[in-house]
Motif scaffolding. Structure first.
Motif, PDB file in Angstrom:
ATOM      1  N   UNK A 135       0.702  -1.201  -0.007  1.00  0.00           N
ATOM      2  CA  UNK A 135      -0.062  -0.084  -0.170  1.00  0.00           C
ATOM      3  C   UNK A 135       0.777   1.174  -0.254  1.00  0.00           C
ATOM      4  N   UNK A 136       0.705   2.085  -0.969  1.00  0.00           N
ATOM      5  CA  UNK A 136       1.570   3.283  -0.994  1.00  0.00           C
ATOM      6  C   UNK A 136       0.522   4.409  -0.228  1.00  0.00           C
ATOM      7  N   UNK A 137       1.433   5.303   0.555  1.00  0.00           N
ATOM      8  CA  UNK A 137       0.809   6.387   1.389  1.00  0.00           C
ATOM      9  C   UNK A 137       1.750   7.403   1.423  1.00  0.00           C
ATOM     10  N   UNK A 138       1.141   8.509   1.740  1.00  0.00           N
ATOM     11  CA  UNK A 138       2.028   9.916   2.033  1.00  0.00           C
ATOM     12  C   UNK A 138       1.511  10.499   3.301  1.00  0.00           C
ATOM     13  N   UNK A 139       2.516  11.333   3.753  1.00  0.00           N
ATOM     14  CA  UNK A 139       2.016  11.947   4.928  1.00  0.00           C
ATOM     15  C   UNK A 139       2.908  11.258   6.383  1.00  0.00           C
ATOM     16  N   UNK A 140       2.244  11.565   7.656  1.00  0.00           N
ATOM     17  CA  UNK A 140       2.633  10.881   8.839  1.00  0.00           C
ATOM     18  C   UNK A 140       2.535   9.131   8.415  1.00  0.00           C
ATOM     19  N   UNK A 141       3.369   8.607   8.984  1.00  0.00           N
ATOM     20  CA  UNK A 141       3.430   6.866   8.681  1.00  0.00           C
ATOM     21  C   UNK A 141       2.533   6.252   9.669  1.00  0.00           C
ATOM     22  N   UNK A 142       1.512   5.415   9.311  1.00  0.00           N
ATOM     23  CA  UNK A 142       0.643   4.787   9.931  1.00  0.00           C
ATOM     24  C   UNK A 142       0.996   3.232   9.553  1.00  0.00           C
ATOM     25  N   UNK A 143       1.186   2.370  10.409  1.00  0.00           N
ATOM     26  CA  UNK A 143       1.204   1.023  10.236  1.00  0.00           C
ATOM     27  C   UNK A 143       0.145  -0.004  10.729  1.00  0.00           C
ATOM     28  N   UNK A 144      -0.991   0.499  10.723  1.00  0.00           N
ATOM     29  CA  UNK A 144      -2.101  -0.333  11.034  1.00  0.00           C
ATOM     30  C   UNK A 144      -3.222  -0.027   9.677  1.00  0.00           C
ATOM     31  N   UNK A 145      -4.019  -0.946   9.317  1.00  0.00           N
ATOM     32  CA  UNK A 145      -4.832  -0.663   8.234  1.00  0.00           C
ATOM     33  C   UNK A 145      -6.225   0.283   8.500  1.00  0.00           C
ATOM     34  N   UNK A 146      -6.446   0.676   9.844  1.00  0.00           N
ATOM     35  CA  UNK A 146      -7.592   1.612   9.964  1.00  0.00           C
ATOM     36  C   UNK A 146      -8.778   0.728   9.831  1.00  0.00           C
ATOM     37  N   UNK A 147      -9.741   1.452   9.731  1.00  0.00           N
ATOM     38  CA  UNK A 147     -11.285   0.969   9.588  1.00  0.00           C
ATOM     39  C   UNK A 147     -11.711   1.479   8.386  1.00  0.00           C
ATOM     40  N   UNK A 148     -12.866   0.738   7.938  1.00  0.00           N
ATOM     41  CA  UNK A 148     -13.922   1.369   6.766  1.00  0.00           C
ATOM     42  C   UNK A 148     -14.551   2.655   6.950  1.00  0.00           C
ATOM     43  N   UNK A 149     -14.985   2.481   8.478  1.00  0.00           N
ATOM     44  CA  UNK A 149     -15.514   3.832   8.820  1.00  0.00           C
ATOM     45  C   UNK A 149     -14.751   4.933   9.267  1.00  0.00           C
ATOM     46  N   UNK A 150     -13.268   4.849   9.322  1.00  0.00           N
ATOM     47  CA  UNK A 150     -12.325   5.856   9.737  1.00  0.00           C
ATOM     48  C   UNK A 150     -11.148   5.421   9.170  1.00  0.00           C
ATOM     49  N   UNK A 151     -11.098   5.607   7.490  1.00  0.00           N
ATOM     50  CA  UNK A 151      -9.826   5.076   6.831  1.00  0.00           C
ATOM     51  C   UNK A 151      -8.706   6.002   7.315  1.00  0.00           C
ATOM     52  N   UNK A 152      -8.799   7.102   7.611  1.00  0.00           N
ATOM     53  CA  UNK A 152      -7.654   8.221   8.115  1.00  0.00           C
ATOM     54  C   UNK A 152      -6.912   7.835   9.392  1.00  0.00           C
ATOM     55  N   UNK A 153      -7.596   6.538   9.873  1.00  0.00           N
ATOM     56  CA  UNK A 153      -6.702   6.322  11.347  1.00  0.00           C
ATOM     57  C   UNK A 153      -5.727   5.212  10.932  1.00  0.00           C
ATOM     58  N   UNK A 154      -5.458   4.599   9.787  1.00  0.00           N
ATOM     59  CA  UNK A 154      -4.651   3.874   9.402  1.00  0.00           C
ATOM     60  C   UNK A 154      -4.212   4.096   7.866  1.00  0.00           C
ATOM     61  N   UNK A 155      -3.656   3.064   7.155  1.00  0.00           N
ATOM     62  CA  UNK A 155      -3.010   3.111   5.781  1.00  0.00           C
ATOM     63  C   UNK A 155      -4.065   2.839   4.802  1.00  0.00           C
ATOM     64  N   UNK A 156      -5.189   2.627   4.905  1.00  0.00           N
ATOM     65  CA  UNK A 156      -6.314   2.334   4.062  1.00  0.00           C
ATOM     66  C   UNK A 156      -6.594   3.648   3.414  1.00  0.00           C
ATOM     67  N   UNK A 157      -7.297   3.622   2.267  1.00  0.00           N
ATOM     68  CA  UNK A 157      -7.941   4.711   1.555  1.00  0.00           C
ATOM     69  C   UNK A 157      -9.175   4.643   0.820  1.00  0.00           C
ATOM     70  N   UNK A 158      -9.900   5.640   0.915  1.00  0.00           N
ATOM     71  CA  UNK A 158     -10.877   5.708   0.146  1.00  0.00           C
ATOM     72  C   UNK A 158     -10.872   5.790  -1.329  1.00  0.00           C
TER      73      UNK A 158
END
Length: 760
Positions: free
Chosen positions: A99-122
């Protein structure tokens, strides 16, 4: 054929324009939309959620939606992993998520309801593109364009970043499909240099002892790297204590690892990643990478793979009046060519069932054998349009049998493991079907011995009781005793046909007798198959509509009582002849099922059912063709055209059930062309009602077989007459020899039923 050789060939017609890999990605189709080449070992595809297999120690029913890792209705993408099953009702895999990301590094996937809490993306389907061997999507949260393509053993990623000093590419070694708490047995990561990483993953999921090796290389050096070992609960000791285990480590091992690689990017800069797999070693993975993609030309690799797809899809050239039907047809052909998958390195190495390294000499080794599903139509389809591959698949099955501690042919196998899933021993059907049809490139006598050994293994699935009593007793195989008996009997018939071909009369006599064992579980007093106990009595408590512990797998007594594919005429006579059999068969399509039926079966939805006919469950796939064995074959034509329209649509939710490694799709291919292999192991295909206007099958022997439907329309579903090579075909079946000799089959279509008397 090598990738570069195919690239040099003359370009073929653009069949991929009619393929929509998103078909089946919503609800229960369980297909994946990502990039792969025909029968490729890499299936590089987005995963939209990570659902645990169990919650508080109990099975989590939501996990079933994610057999392929992707659900069309989900709003986020977790990342892109390299291995997926297509259309299965159980799962594994999901290896090596990137998974590619930018910004502050997050090493957990987060949740669908709050993707910003992890590395997942809308993401949005508006920016999503899915084609054969190409997938593209915009990761909206980080403004990254993700593109994927593949070769047989290598996934090729291209991520276009915004301008940033905080670009990251995350490699998640914890991620998997059908994640168990202890699925990851071990993972290992080694930093070879600032562009190359190698390692492996060992899992104990559906496959108990699966190891996958990898080599990953970046198109530009990373600035720094690190990891978060989620399994580390104590300070590192001994050797490991000599290194900083979080940043700039040379290697690391553990059960729960996620690594990250940091970059600085300019606006619109693309970072490319090549990720090769191997079943044997990281050295072989690196060789696969260098041999299959020696350059960084993403578009060239994409085009090469799409040329391969056009070559394979072009083996069947069809014309249908409706574009949606063209998409249905070629997407079905595409899904039919996804598995089984190549399971060996470019040098021929593969890991065997004995967990040792083997060499595939003179054949391509395959894995992912969902045989309970695919023996019915997928492998028979291969005997026509992929005969060389089918021979290699059988060679792979025979190698499996040699390496098996039980000395059995595969039941449901993948990645050097036997899953023992479903019932029967349907490898014997695949072997016999190919042999009877003359598709042989292996030792037939050795193959027959392997079939017999499998069918005499007493400790498998109550086979000892089956051999002793002539049926599987319900008190020994609770819940699926009847369907297991029926499947054994059919498989035994297949062994008998192979023995007959080889003039092994002793084997023929043994197994043709066993093939009649279906009669031992038929209760003539009620007209249904019924569970029988060890003492010879039928079980008293019995519900012909229920699927819950009534003796049948993925079905009930009503529809499984029609499963005697090797002796349909014997079944019809046992059920009282045409006068009683036809109304029973009619009722299957017209009756109303109680709500209890749907509550009992998690993989069934109401839109996948016609009456009590469950198209998403394979034991029903031959049923519409049984009218051909009665005096009302026109009902086969009517039912087939109805099923084609109701169960297949060019939409994400367009499959009426699991595609099951291509079986649902193979049914569509055959039925659209007007014939179907009701009894694999025989040389006959029962005629139905073609949906195509024209079709040309390009055979490997250089000949062609053409199909034409005169007066084709949605209303003209009945067949008035059939001509084979210009002569009337006064039978309801076509033979394999008819096909392989080349020629033409012409159907004359009619809006009203035509009786047998008129046909003759």
């Amino acid at each position: 054929m090598s990738l570069m050789a195919s690239w040099a060939q003359k370009k073929t017609a653009n069949w991929i324009q009619y393929v929509n890999p998103l078909i089946g990605t919503e609800k229960m189709g369980h297909t994946y939309p990502g990039a792969t080449v025909p029968f490729g070992a890499v299936q590089l595809s987005p995963d939209t959620d990570t659902i645990p297999y169990a919650v508080n120690g109990k099975y989590n029913p939501d996990v079933y939606k994610y057999c392929a890792g992707y659900q069309y209705t989900d709003p986020t993408i977790v990342g892109f992993s390299h291995t997926h099953f297509s259309g299965t009702g159980h799962s594994d895999l999901g290896d090596f998520l990137i998974m590619p990301t930018v910004g502050n590094l997050q090493l957990n996937p987060g949740t669908a309801a709050a993707p910003e809490t992890g590395y997942r993306s809308r993401f949005s389907h508006q920016t999503e593109v899915a084609e054969p061997n190409y997938y593209k999507v915009k990761l909206e949260d980080d403004n990254i364009l993700a593109e994927l393509t593949t070769t047989t053993r290598v996934g090729f990623h291209q991520y276009t970043f915004p301008k940033t000093d905080q670009a990251h590419i995350i490699l998640d070694l914890m991620h998997g499909i059908y994640n168990y708490d202890d699925k990851n047995a071990w993972t290992y990561l080694r930093i070879e240099n600032d562009t190359l990483v190698t390692g492996y993953r060992q899992t104990i999921g559906w496959a108990r002892t699966r190891t996958v090796y990898f080599a990953m290389t970046f198109s530009k050096p990373f600035v720094s790297y690190g990891n978060n070992d989620f399994s580390a609960k104590q300070p590192y000791r001994g050797f490991w204590g000599r290194f900083d285990q979080r940043h700039n480590f040379p290697e690391i091992a553990g059960k729960q690892l996620r690594a990250y690689f940091n970059f600085k990017t300019e606006e619109g800069e693309a970072i490319k990643v090549k990720f090769a797999l191997s079943p044997v070693s990281t050295a072989n993975a690196l060789e696969n990478l260098r041999r299959e993609i020696p350059n960084w030309n993403f578009n060239q690799v994409k085009q090469q793979g799409q040329d391969l797809w056009n070559m394979e899809l072009g083996k069947v050239d069809v014309k249908l009046a409706d574009k949606g039907d063209m998409i249905n047809f070629y997407t079905a052909l595409y899904h039919s060519f996804l598995s089984p998958t190549v399971y060996m390195d470019v040098n021929g190495d593969y890991k065997g069932l004995d967990q040792n390294r083997h060499q595939a000499k003179g054949f391509t080794n395959y894995t992912t054998f969902s045989l309970w599903d695919t023996y019915r139509a997928l492998h028979p389809l291969f005997n026509i349009v992929q005969p060389k591959r089918n021979r290699d698949m059988i060679q792979s099955m025979l190698a499996h049998q040699e390496q098996s501690a039980e000395h059995m042919l595969p039941i449901w196998s993948h990645y050097a493991n036997e899953n023992w899933c479903m019932s029967g021993y349907h490898s014997v059907s695949v072997i016999a079907d190919a042999a009877i049809k003359g598709n042989v490139g292996y030792d037939l006598s050795k193959a027959l011995d392997a079939c017999v050994q499998t069918a005499r293994t007493n400790y498998f699935d109550a086979l000892g009781e089956y051999r002793r009593l002539g049926y599987v007793p319900e008190d020994k195989r609770r819940g699926i005793s009847v369907s297991t008996t029926l499947e054994f009997a059919y498989d035994d018939w297949c062994i008998a046909q192979l023995a007959k071909k080889l003039k092994r009369n002793d084997i023929y006599d043994e197994f043709i007798k066993r093939s009649a064992n279906w009669r031992n579980v038929y209760d003539s007093s009620i007209g249904y198959m019924r569970p029988k106990l060890s003492d010879g009595s039928f079980r008293k408590e019995f519900d012909v509509l229920s699927t819950n512990n009534q003796g049948f797998i993925e079905g009930n007594a009503w529809n499984f009582s029609l499963y005697v594919p090797h002796d349909p005429k014997g079944l019809i006579n046992a059920m009282g002849g045409n006068e009683r059999f036809i109304p029973h068969l009619d009722s299957l399509f017209t009756m109303h099922l109680p709500d209890q039926f749907f509550e009992e079966t998690e993989d069934i939805t109401r839109d996948g059912i016609i009456g009590n006919y469950v198209h998403g469950n394979e034991p029903s796939h031959h049923v519409a063709y049984l009218y051909n064995f009665t005096n009302q074959p026109w009902k086969t034509q009517e039912r087939v055209r109805m099923i084609l329209k109701k169960q297949y649509r060019p939409a994400p939710d367009g499959l009426g059930g699991n595609d099951d490694c291509g079986q649902m799709s193979a049914w569509y291919i055959f039925s659209s062309m007007g014939f179907y292999p009701v009894t694999p192991g025989s040389d006959q295909y029962q005629l139905g009602s073609p949906a195509v206007s024209q079709a040309t099958i390009k055979l490997e022997n250089g000949k062609t077989f053409s199909i034409q439907a005169i007066n084709q329309s949605e209303k003209n579903v009945y067949v008035e007459k059939v001509l084979l090579n210009g002569k009337p075909l006064n039978r309801t079946y076509l033979t394999h020899t008819d096909l392989m000799n080349g020629g033409s089959l012409v159907f004359y279509m009619s809006p009203s039923p035509v009786t047998l008397a008129k046909v003759k």
